[in-house]
Structures are given as structure tokens and as C-alpha cells.
Design an enzyme around this catalytic site. Structure first.
Site, PDB file in Angstrom:
ATOM      1  CE  LYS A 267       4.396  -1.218   2.256  1.00  0.00           C
ATOM      2  NZ  LYS A 267       3.028   0.119   2.071  1.00  0.00           N
TER       3      LYS A 267
ATOM      4  CE1 TYR B  65       3.335   4.333  -0.630  1.00  0.00           C
ATOM      5  CE2 TYR B  65       6.022   4.161   0.773  1.00  0.00           C
ATOM      6  CZ  TYR B  65       4.272   3.713   0.188  1.00  0.00           C
ATOM      7  OH  TYR B  65       4.676   2.539   0.103  1.00  0.00           O
TER       8      TYR B  65
ATOM      9  CG  PHE C 161       1.171   8.388   7.518  1.00  0.00           C
ATOM     10  CD1 PHE C 161       1.876   8.443   6.629  1.00  0.00           C
ATOM     11  CD2 PHE C 161      -0.428   9.084   7.394  1.00  0.00           C
ATOM     12  CE1 PHE C 161       0.646   8.020   5.345  1.00  0.00           C
ATOM     13  CE2 PHE C 161      -0.831   9.291   6.212  1.00  0.00           C
ATOM     14  CZ  PHE C 161      -0.492   8.113   5.288  1.00  0.00           C
TER      15      PHE C 161
ATOM     16  NE  ARG D 134      -4.784  -0.871  -4.455  1.00  0.00           N
ATOM     17  CZ  ARG D 134      -4.277  -0.310  -3.613  1.00  0.00           C
ATOM     18  NH1 ARG D 134      -2.579  -0.092  -3.535  1.00  0.00           N
ATOM     19  NH2 ARG D 134      -4.767   0.755  -3.198  1.00  0.00           N
TER      20      ARG D 134
ATOM     21  CB  THR E 127      -4.659   0.799   2.932  1.00  0.00           C
ATOM     22  OG1 THR E 127      -4.386   1.619   1.777  1.00  0.00           O
ATOM     23  CG2 THR E 127      -3.909   1.887   3.466  1.00  0.00           C
TER      24      THR E 127
ATOM     25  NE  ARG F  17      -1.457  -4.057   2.541  1.00  0.00           N
ATOM     26  CZ  ARG F  17      -1.014  -2.501   1.737  1.00  0.00           C
ATOM     27  NH1 ARG F  17      -2.639  -2.351   1.190  1.00  0.00           N
ATOM     28  NH2 ARG F  17      -0.325  -1.803   0.785  1.00  0.00           N
TER      29      ARG F  17
ATOM     30  CG  ASN G  65       0.614  -1.734   4.773  1.00  0.00           C
ATOM     31  OD1 ASN G  65       1.579  -1.268   4.857  1.00  0.00           O
ATOM     32  ND2 ASN G  65      -0.609  -0.243   4.604  1.00  0.00           N
TER      33      ASN G  65
ATOM     34  CG  HIS H  31       3.314  -0.193  -3.099  1.00  0.00           C
ATOM     35  ND1 HIS H  31       2.558   0.479  -3.135  1.00  0.00           N
ATOM     36  CD2 HIS H  31       3.618  -0.106  -4.480  1.00  0.00           C
ATOM     37  CE1 HIS H  31       2.010   1.736  -4.112  1.00  0.00           C
ATOM     38  NE2 HIS H  31       2.977   0.878  -5.027  1.00  0.00           N
TER      39      HIS H  31
ATOM     40  CD  GLU I 220       3.632   3.335  -8.097  1.00  0.00           C
ATOM     41  OE1 GLU I 220       2.966   1.371  -7.775  1.00  0.00           O
ATOM     42  OE2 GLU I 220       2.230   3.926  -6.868  1.00  0.00           O
TER      43      GLU I 220
HETATM   44  P1  IDP Z   1      -2.106   1.233  -0.502  1.00  0.00           P
HETATM   45  O1  IDP Z   1      -0.093   1.368   0.136  1.00  0.00           O
HETATM   46  O2  IDP Z   1      -2.653   0.442   0.263  1.00  0.00           O
HETATM   47  O3  IDP Z   1      -1.977   1.902  -1.338  1.00  0.00           O
HETATM   48  P2  IDP Z   1      -1.554   4.213   0.318  1.00  0.00           P
HETATM   49  O4  IDP Z   1      -3.294   4.989   1.353  1.00  0.00           O
HETATM   50  O5  IDP Z   1      -1.269   4.942  -0.570  1.00  0.00           O
HETATM   51  O6  IDP Z   1      -1.710   2.929   0.689  1.00  0.00           O
HETATM   52  O7  IDP Z   1      -0.518   4.570   1.408  1.00  0.00           O
HETATM   53  C1  IDP Z   1       0.448   4.556   1.032  1.00  0.00           C
HETATM   54  C2  IDP Z   1       1.314   3.678   2.432  1.00  0.00           C
HETATM   55  O8  IDP Z   1       1.464   4.154   4.030  1.00  0.00           O
HETATM   56  C3  IDP Z   1       0.275   2.833   3.401  1.00  0.00           C
HETATM   57  O9  IDP Z   1       0.798   1.173   3.286  1.00  0.00           O
HETATM   58  C4  IDP Z   1       1.041   2.425   4.822  1.00  0.00           C
HETATM   59  O10 IDP Z   1       2.172   1.801   4.324  1.00  0.00           O
HETATM   60  C5  IDP Z   1       1.027   4.324   5.296  1.00  0.00           C
HETATM   61  N1  IDP Z   1       0.250   4.573   5.507  1.00  0.00           N
HETATM   62  C6  IDP Z   1      -1.124   5.256   5.223  1.00  0.00           C
HETATM   63  N2  IDP Z   1      -1.789   5.205   5.809  1.00  0.00           N
HETATM   64  C7  IDP Z   1      -1.000   5.565   7.461  1.00  0.00           C
HETATM   65  C8  IDP Z   1      -1.604   6.178   8.911  1.00  0.00           C
HETATM   66  O11 IDP Z   1      -2.727   6.236   8.630  1.00  0.00           O
HETATM   67  N3  IDP Z   1      -0.626   5.733  10.022  1.00  0.00           N
HETATM   68  C9  IDP Z   1       0.933   4.744   9.080  1.00  0.00           C
HETATM   69  N4  IDP Z   1       0.972   3.900   7.978  1.00  0.00           N
HETATM   70  C10 IDP Z   1       0.123   4.897   6.821  1.00  0.00           C
END
Ligand code: IDP
Length: 161
Positions: free
Chosen positions: A20, A60, A68, A96, A102, A113, A123, A126, A137
Site C-alpha cells: 500500500k 473494496y 471509513f 494472510r 487487519t 503488519r 496497515n 493487502h 482481485e
Molecule cells: P483486510 O485488509 O485485512 O482484508 P478488511 O476488513 O477487508 O481487512 O479492510 C480492508 C482495509 O480497510 C484494511 O486493510 C484497512 O486498510 C481498512 N480498514 C479496515 N477497517 C478499518 C477501520 O476501522 N478504520 C480505518 N481503516 C480500516
């Protein structure tokens, strides 16, 4: 006889990894690549690009109603990212696990992470969360002719004969 033929589907499982924009800015691209290389996965596609809202809305899709989401779009378009496709046995689940929780604040040490980031909103990486999502994807981010099928010369030392 080989336990895994070179055309064996389970060795050709693929996943999408995005390094990212925060990680590109922080010059962590090499560290991320190094972890997947050392594990034994094979890099079959890679490019640096500036993402736009169109591709991120697809990528997404499930998050578009989240509060968010606007800040996620701003983050993901804030600078270039590196899109990669990694291939190998159990690559979706393994990446993963290597990426970690996450929420970076909860991510275990030893995960990407957990080692390189502090907060869920920045973070670093992805990785696709299922084989089905990985397939979708990869299709969003890569044309089929951008993926390279190649044989690792040390394959028998990675998987056994
Ligand atoms: P993942 O990336 O671990 O699969 P997802 O729940 O699919 O997690 O969320 C996608 C991305 O959205 C996360 O990697 C993060 O960058 C962002 N994200 C998820 N939850 C939050 C939040 O509560 N606040 C801000 N960003 C978030």
C-alpha cells in the site's frame, strides 16, 4: 513419480498482494517482497501504479458502505502502490497469516503488519482472503498477459520431488 506435477493446480494457487502507499513511501517494498520470497513463494506478476477510485471501488466493493471508506480511498490513492501476484501451495492462507491482523495494533510480532505498522488505517499491505476473492482481485489489477508462468529451478528443494 512426482507428488506434484508441474501443472498441479495446488502448486499454482495465486493471491493478490498490494504493497500500500504508506509502505511505498516508507521504502518497505523490498522488505515485503523479501518475506514472500524467503518463504518460498513465486512472484508471477508485479507493477507499480497509481490506483484510482474505479479500481478501488471494485477491489473494496464490500466496504463501500463503511464509515471509513472515504478515508480508505484517500489513503489508497495518496501515492503509488505495488501490486503483486504470488503463487504457490496454500498461498492464500499462508500470505494472510504472514500479513497478520487487519488492525496493526493487534497484529502479532513476526507478521508484516505486526512488524511494520501501528494502526488499522495505515496497515502496509493487502492480501486476498480466499481463493475465490484472489481470482477476482487478480482480474481487477492484472491483465492475463501481465502474469508470467515460469518454473523455479529449486522447486524440488521447496516442495520435495
Ligand atoms: P483486510 O485488509 O485485512 O482484508 P478488511 O476488513 O477487508 O481487512 O479492510 C480492508 C482495509 O480497510 C484494511 O486493510 C484497512 O486498510 C481498512 N480498514 C479496515 N477497517 C478499518 C477501520 O476501522 N478504520 C480505518 N481503516 C480500516
Amino acid at each position: 513419480p512426482r507428488r506434484h506435477g508441474s501443472d498441479s493446480a495446488e502448486l499454482q494457487e495465486k493471491t493478490l498482494v498490494l504493497v500500500k502507499p504508506d509502505a511505498v513511501q516508507r521504502r518497505l517494498v523490498g522488505d515485503v517482497i523479501k518475506r514472500f520470497e524467503r518463504r518460498g513463494f513465486k512472484l508471477v506478476g508485479m507493477k507499480l501504479l497509481q490506483a484510482n477510485h474505479g479500481i478501488l471501488d471494485k477491489h473494496y466493493h464490500q466496504l463501500r458502505q463503511k464509515p471509513f471508506y472515504p478515508s480508505l480511498l484517500a489513503y489508497m490513492t495518496s501515492g503509488p502502490l505495488v501490486a503483486m501476484v504470488w503463487e504457490g501451495y496454500n498461498v492464500v492462507r499462508s500470505t494472510r497469516a504472514m500479513v497478520g491482523d487487519t488492525n496493526s495494533a493487534e497484529a502479532k510480532p513476526g507478521t508484516i503488519r505486526g512488524d511494520f505498522s501501528m494502526h488499522v488505517s495505515r496497515n502496509v499491505v493487502h492480501a486476498s482472503d480466499s481463493v475465490e476473492m484472489a481470482h477476482k482481485e487478480i482480474g481487477f489489477w492484472f491483465h492475463s498477459d501481465e502474469l508470467v508462468a515460469w518454473e523455479c529451478s529449486d522447486r524440488d528443494y521447496t516442495y520435495g520431488p
